[in-house]
Design an enzyme around this catalytic site. Sequence first.
Site, PDB file in Angstrom:
ATOM      1  N   HIS A 260       0.944  -1.155  -0.106  1.00 50.74           N
ATOM      2  CA  HIS A 260      -0.089   0.034   0.010  1.00 50.74           C
ATOM      3  C   HIS A 260       0.863   1.381   0.035  1.00 50.74           C
ATOM      4  O   HIS A 260       0.347   2.065  -0.474  1.00 50.74           O
ATOM      5  CB  HIS A 260      -1.052  -0.046   0.984  1.00 50.74           C
ATOM      6  CG  HIS A 260      -1.735   1.193   1.320  1.00 50.74           C
ATOM      7  ND1 HIS A 260      -2.772   1.423   0.498  1.00 50.74           N
ATOM      8  CD2 HIS A 260      -1.895   2.163   2.355  1.00 50.74           C
ATOM      9  CE1 HIS A 260      -3.409   2.525   0.899  1.00 50.74           C
ATOM     10  NE2 HIS A 260      -2.774   3.018   1.896  1.00 50.74           N
ATOM     11  N   CYS A 261       1.958   1.188   0.439  1.00 52.56           N
ATOM     12  CA  CYS A 261       2.930   2.248   0.668  1.00 52.56           C
ATOM     13  C   CYS A 261       3.644   2.766  -0.497  1.00 52.56           C
ATOM     14  O   CYS A 261       3.470   3.798  -1.207  1.00 52.56           O
ATOM     15  CB  CYS A 261       3.882   1.933   2.056  1.00 52.56           C
ATOM     16  SG  CYS A 261       2.849   1.805   3.704  1.00 52.56           S
ATOM     17  N   LEU A 262       4.739   1.893  -0.805  1.00 57.26           N
ATOM     18  CA  LEU A 262       5.555   2.676  -1.768  1.00 57.26           C
ATOM     19  C   LEU A 262       5.197   2.909  -3.138  1.00 57.26           C
ATOM     20  O   LEU A 262       5.438   4.098  -3.595  1.00 57.26           O
ATOM     21  CB  LEU A 262       6.932   1.763  -1.987  1.00 57.26           C
ATOM     22  CG  LEU A 262       7.749   1.630  -0.797  1.00 57.26           C
ATOM     23  CD1 LEU A 262       9.159   0.965  -1.020  1.00 57.26           C
ATOM     24  CD2 LEU A 262       7.843   2.762   0.147  1.00 57.26           C
TER      25      LEU A 262
END
Length: 419
Positions: A260-262
């Site tokens: 979900h982040c990078l």
Amino acid sequence: MEFDLRVGVMGLGYVGLPLAVAFAEQGHAVVGVDVDARKVDALSRGESYIEDIDPRRLRAVASRLEVTTRSSNLSRCDAVLVCVPTPLTPNREPDLGPLVNATRVLADILQRDQLVVLESTTYPGTTRERMAPILEESGLVAGRDFYLAYSPERVDPGRTDFTLRNTPKVVAGLTEACSDRAEALYREVCDEIVRLSSPEAAELTKLLENIFRSVNIAMVNEIAMLTDRMGIDIWEVVDAAATKPYGFMRFDPGPGMGGHCLPVDPFYLSWRAREFDLMTEFIELAGKINQQMPYHCVSKVERVLNDAGKAVKGSRISLFGISYKPGVGDLRQSPALKIGALLAGLGADMAYHDPYVPAVPDDELPGLAFEEALERCDLAVIVTAHPRVDHDAIADRAPLVVDLRGVTRRSRQRTTVML
Ligand SMILES: NC(=O)c1ccc[n+]([C@@H]2O[C@H](COP(=O)([O-])OP(=O)(O)OC[C@H]3O[C@@H](n4cnc5c(N)ncnc54)[C@H](O)[C@@H]3O)[C@@H](O)[C@H]2O)c1
């Protein structure tokens, strides 16, 4: 039973659930709210859907952890931590929909002296410019009648050496009093608090951390594409560079970025930067290179089959590890899905083995047991190297292997090709 604190958590996902459990383990009463009734039902049965949270930990705190879909139960809390998703729209712009919805719900039940902390990753200015005005529709004023702060979650799912307890927690309130409240709250579950002067600085800190990773992964991936053409072994080069005791930090090449982040967070900053007449070129370039990696991996598979006199069409290819990182079952934006879809599009007969992913929702990719996936394949691709998977057996027994993680590089077989 009398509790010191009542802590509310909105959003019981990878971030919210571990926080809720951590506060409950410290003896506080916790109200966890999620809009997803399936998650609430699972938790109510003592079942965990997050690898880092053992069901035994859930059951041990069951008497202190109330899980519900009813956000009105948050009105009794001293503090509410907002851990809802911050995705991108289809045009890669910040989608603050879930955050705005959660904040509106909170505004309806906000109480005097409550502390609200945003944990979700977002662009600088969100807490002050987007959350505070909605919460103030309650008639209460931020910093005077209630407290508002930002504290980014730094959890790395699947990691056991750095936890919520021993990872320093960045905290910044709208006012000094807001920071005081937030710091006191997190001291309950974190050993070290890093207090910043503004929520904007804290919001940007989280983005800097993620952009740093994204850019460095892209750089080593670009070099991997170059070493592929030059006939140099990227793993030998990275291993050698990592022997330098200073001035170098190791990043490994791979099939691209997932989770979900990078793949998401950096674009929150590039979007915000445009308002300030600045193009954040590192972010865009890193995104571009990392998005190319699945295509590079597929071309590698094509070449390996070609060298063996085979076509992709009709070849039985097994992917080993399809979640985006080792030790977790998270499929969000996983490059393995892209690689699988591209190869299937070329006519390959695809299957996968992943001990953390029993099935791929809405996808035709069949999941097989390790032996079955290995036995059937003309070519194995190690996409994500999960712990306790016997990668050497893959290298020994599959007719052809493409190892995108370098895990078989020491026991290298003639039939194995590295990224
Ligand atoms: N996953 C990570 O490793 C990680 C690490 C650091 C930061 N973050 C950030 O934390 C935030 C949450 O990420 P996550 O991975 O926990 O997401 P997630 O999807 O696992 O969990 C979010 C939860 O929020 C729920 N939700 C959505 N709207 C809601 C609402 N209005 N009220 C209550 N619940 C609601 C969803 O149903 C879901 O269960 C994101 O901003 C993410 O970027 C994630």
